[in-house]
Design an enzyme around this catalytic site. Structure first.
Site, PDB file in Angstrom:
ATOM      1  N   HIS B 183       0.815  -1.201   0.000  1.00 12.26           N
ATOM      2  CA  HIS B 183       0.000   0.000   0.000  1.00 12.26           C
ATOM      3  C   HIS B 183       0.858   1.264   0.000  1.00 12.26           C
ATOM      4  O   HIS B 183       0.668   2.169  -0.798  1.00 12.26           O
ATOM      5  CB  HIS B 183      -0.910  -0.030   1.222  1.00 12.26           C
ATOM      6  CG  HIS B 183      -1.667   1.215   1.420  1.00 12.26           C
ATOM      7  ND1 HIS B 183      -2.766   1.509   0.658  1.00 12.26           N
ATOM      8  CD2 HIS B 183      -1.451   2.275   2.226  1.00 12.26           C
ATOM      9  CE1 HIS B 183      -3.215   2.689   1.021  1.00 12.26           C
ATOM     10  NE2 HIS B 183      -2.433   3.184   1.963  1.00 12.26           N
ATOM     11  N   GLU B 424      15.647 -13.968 -31.384  1.00 15.42           N
ATOM     12  CA  GLU B 424      16.268 -14.239 -30.086  1.00 15.42           C
ATOM     13  C   GLU B 424      17.024 -15.560 -30.058  1.00 15.42           C
ATOM     14  O   GLU B 424      17.569 -15.946 -29.044  1.00 15.42           O
ATOM     15  CB  GLU B 424      15.204 -14.206 -28.981  1.00 15.42           C
ATOM     16  CG  GLU B 424      14.021 -15.120 -29.233  1.00 15.42           C
ATOM     17  CD  GLU B 424      12.883 -14.961 -28.225  1.00 15.42           C
ATOM     18  OE1 GLU B 424      13.130 -14.428 -27.141  1.00 15.42           O
ATOM     19  OE2 GLU B 424      11.762 -15.374 -28.540  1.00 15.42           O
ATOM     20  N   ASP B 448      17.276 -12.976 -24.293  1.00 17.65           N
ATOM     21  CA  ASP B 448      17.507 -14.363 -24.669  1.00 17.65           C
ATOM     22  C   ASP B 448      18.607 -14.473 -25.720  1.00 17.65           C
ATOM     23  O   ASP B 448      19.434 -15.376 -25.676  1.00 17.65           O
ATOM     24  CB  ASP B 448      16.218 -15.009 -25.193  1.00 17.65           C
ATOM     25  CG  ASP B 448      15.396 -15.600 -24.050  1.00 17.65           C
ATOM     26  OD1 ASP B 448      15.976 -15.790 -22.959  1.00 17.65           O
ATOM     27  OD2 ASP B 448      14.200 -15.865 -24.236  1.00 17.65           O
ATOM     28  N   CYS B 495      13.088  -5.211 -28.237  1.00 16.81           N
ATOM     29  CA  CYS B 495      12.271  -5.133 -27.031  1.00 16.81           C
ATOM     30  C   CYS B 495      12.979  -5.704 -25.818  1.00 16.81           C
ATOM     31  O   CYS B 495      12.374  -5.947 -24.794  1.00 16.81           O
ATOM     32  CB  CYS B 495      10.925  -5.816 -27.252  1.00 16.81           C
ATOM     33  SG  CYS B 495      11.065  -7.546 -27.674  1.00 16.81           S
TER      34      CYS B 495
END
Lengths: 87, 537
Positions: B183, B424, B448, B495
């Site tokens: 929280h 990859e 990767d 990415c």
């Protein structure tokens, strides 16, 4: 006793806020309300019980109502769940 | 002076201030057992205290939803039953009965697997504290009374505490407990207050009035800083504020190279909420939508309908291109409802597209959902872990099959939807020219790719220094992919982590990368770097 199956649609499941809405509505019912999830029996009148059940999105549950006003109560509770518990 | 390093940043920023130690009241229950004749009285005490708490909470609930849940909790009949039974059956006094009942309920939540639910135990303790303070007739300490600039130091902060935070006075937060999903983390981030959570052992090191500096982004707290360090942090703080303003101003600039080519800045996301949160940074699109989260945070394979709703929402939120990567599980990612056979080499095993092609019905549900969502935005499909042309063709054939079905059913979708692939695997690099003829776009997954090219496990600490995407082999591979793609006039994105690494921006721009996709927090920095490199600023 009447019952109906419904599916939880809240994206993050029945977390604190929807649980508070559901338990409030269940407490207002005069009949006994019970939620059946697999083997588990959940008392929706208790927010603690509801939250501890950690119902996730896509979970199918059965709502049971037993008592004087069972038809109307069942309708009210299932419609509330189907509408996404205020979310 | 002492420096403490922390791993978890809850909310970035710099703070220099006096410490305000938020100490818990002594709310330990008295332990005396009570006699039969007093039971009625103690149940009465509990009910009275609860009535007072109910009134408190009703007032708070009017302005803050969290307290509606607290209100339901304190009035919960299971709690009431539990307290009453402890008084009646165990001869507990009202205080210890409440204390035990609250602990029991909270422990149910603490034992849950789900991080979110675990954190809800703090809501229950919060309710318990209110009850206990009422039973003891003492006021709870109040953050609302702070009237000078401070860094709050606490064991943990509860919703009833954070709601009273005034950002004019509270300049930083440090807590000993709590995680980044707690929280206090969420509130601090929303309020823009620098915060560090889960700093073990900090509470007893500091006293109210001590001076401390914190750099929450880097995870550093300095206790009683010397003059020069203090000045250094003052400067840092100024720089942080300036930087924030400077970066925000750049958000309306788009990146165009000297040759006139537009460079896209995209975000990597796990769900539609992430897209919504990223919108203020003004990205060009989503370069990677990790669909596996939809599968991992579920109790069953998500249905076509469930997935459609999610992708549709994402497509409608996304300013332009939305690249959805089909299911990428296996390796280190598992599903709670599906048993994977144990493998000796999971990263070389049954994962990603291999699973999708083997479980064709499941794959089709996902593809149909993506296709249907393509009617609502600019959606692209991306396949992970491809190693052969046959695989890519097979995956594309399944897409075609789904299109046929949808056409027959009269369901609309975008006919020209692009299908591309992650680059990859070493095989995809070596065959990049061939792949470029079949794919509509490439996206380089450097995480990767680096580990497969270098044969270095990125999770293994012993060889962590060998894992680097600046290794010449990786750089050459990236260059090769970009050249091969451009020969066929397809767009090349990235990415992996590298796209968000400011030290790599220059070389990637030189290689001709068309799209940089990263976490939303990095966009501002990479945008500025690209604008500098292209001479716009």
């Amino acid at each position: 006793m009447v019952s109906k199956k419904v599916t939880i649609i809240n994206p993050s499941g029945v977390h604190a806020r929807p649980a508070s809405i559901l338990s409030k509505a269940a407490t207002e019912c005069s009949s006994e309300v019970l939620i059946i999830h697999g083997e588990k029996k959940i008392q929706p009148k208790s927010i603690l019980n509801l939250m501890a059940a950690a119902l996730k999105k896509g979970t199918e549950i059965e709502v049971q109502c037993d008592g004087e006003n069972e038809e109307a109560d069942l309708k009210k509770i299932t419609e509330l769940i189907e509408s996404g518990l205020g979310e | 002076m002492e420096k403490i390093y922390v791993e978890k940043t809850a909310s970035r920023g710099i703070a220099i201030s006096k410490i305000y130690k938020y100490e818990e009241m002594d709310l330990k229950p008295v332990q005396d057992k009570i006699g039969e004749q007093d039971k009625e009285e103690h149940i009465g005490k509990f009910l009275n205290a609860r009535e007072c708490v109910r009134k408190e909470l009703e007032e708070l609930a009017a302005t803050n939803e969290i307290f509606s849940a607290h209100l339901e909790m304190v009035m919960d009949f299971t709690l009431e039953d539990s307290v009453k039974s402890k008084i009646n059956n165990n001869s507990d006094n009202a205080e210890s009965a409440v204390d035990e009942a609250i602990s029991e309920v909270a422990s149910v939540f603490e034992m849950m697997d789900d991080e979110y639910m675990k954190e809800r135990a703090s809501d229950i303790y919060d309710v318990g504290k209110r009850l206990m303070a009422q039973l003891k007739g003492v006021p709870l300490p109040d953050i609302g009374n702070i009237k000078e600039e401070v860094i709050i130091l606490a064991k943990d902060l509860f919703p009833s505490d954070t709601v009273k935070i005034n950002t004019d006075y509270v300049k930083g937060i440090v807590t000993e407990e709590g995680g980044v999903t707690s929280h206090v983390s969420i509130i601090a981030k929303n309020m823009g207050i620098p915060a560090l959570v889960g700093v073990k052992g900090i509470f007893n090191k500091l006293n109210t009035g001590d001076i401390a500096c914190m750099d929450a982004g880097k995870g550093i707290i300095v206790i009683s800083p010397e003059e020069d360090v203090l000045n250094e942090y003052k400067q840092k703080q100024q720089e942080f504020e300036n930087e924030k303003l400077r970066l925000e101003k750049l958000r309306d600039h788009s990146v165009v190279t000297k040759e006139g080519k537009k460079i896209s800045l995209c975000v990597n996301v796990g769900n539609a909420e992430d897209i919504e949160k990223a919108l203020p940074v003004k990205m060009d699109g989503v370069g990677l939508f990790r669909s596996e989260l939809l599968y991992m945070e579920n109790t069953h394979f998500p249905t076509e309908e469930e997935q459609f709703e999610v992708y549709k929402r994402a497509a409608m939120l996304c300013p332009s291109e939305l690249t959805i990567r089909t299911l990428d599980i296996g390796g280190d990612k598992e599903l709670p409802y599906f048993e994977f056979e144990k493998e000796d080499n999971p990263f070389l095993g049954w994962r990603a597209i291999r699973i999708s092609l083997d479980m064709k019905e499941m794959f089709k549900e996902q593809l149909r959902a993506i296709l249907r969502a393509s009617a609502f935005g600019n959606v692209r499909i991306m396949f992970p872990m491809i190693i052969s042309i046959e695989e890519l063709k097979e995956a594309k054939a399944v897409v075609e099959e789904c299109k046929q079905e949808l056409r027959k059913e009269g369901i609309s979708f975008c006919e020209d939807i692009e299908t591309g692939m992650m680059m990859e695997t070493p095989a995809s690099v070596i065959l990049a020219e061939e792949f470029a003829k079949e794919a509509d776009f490439f996206s380089i997954g450097t995480n990767d790719l680096t580990q497969y090219l270098l044969a270095v496990d990125r999770g293994n600490k012993k060889i962590a220094d060998k894992y680097s995407y600046f290794h010449p082999a990786v750089l050459n591979a990236i260059k090769h992919i970009i050249n091969a793609g451009h020969k066929e006039n397809i767009k090349i994105g990235m990415c992996g982590e590298m796209a968000g690494d400011i030290n790599a921006t220059k070389i990637l721009l030189e290689y001709g990368l068309d799209e940089f996709s990263m976490s939303a927090g990095s966009i501002d920095y990479i945008r500025e770097e690209l604008l500098k490199l292209t001479g716009v600023i």
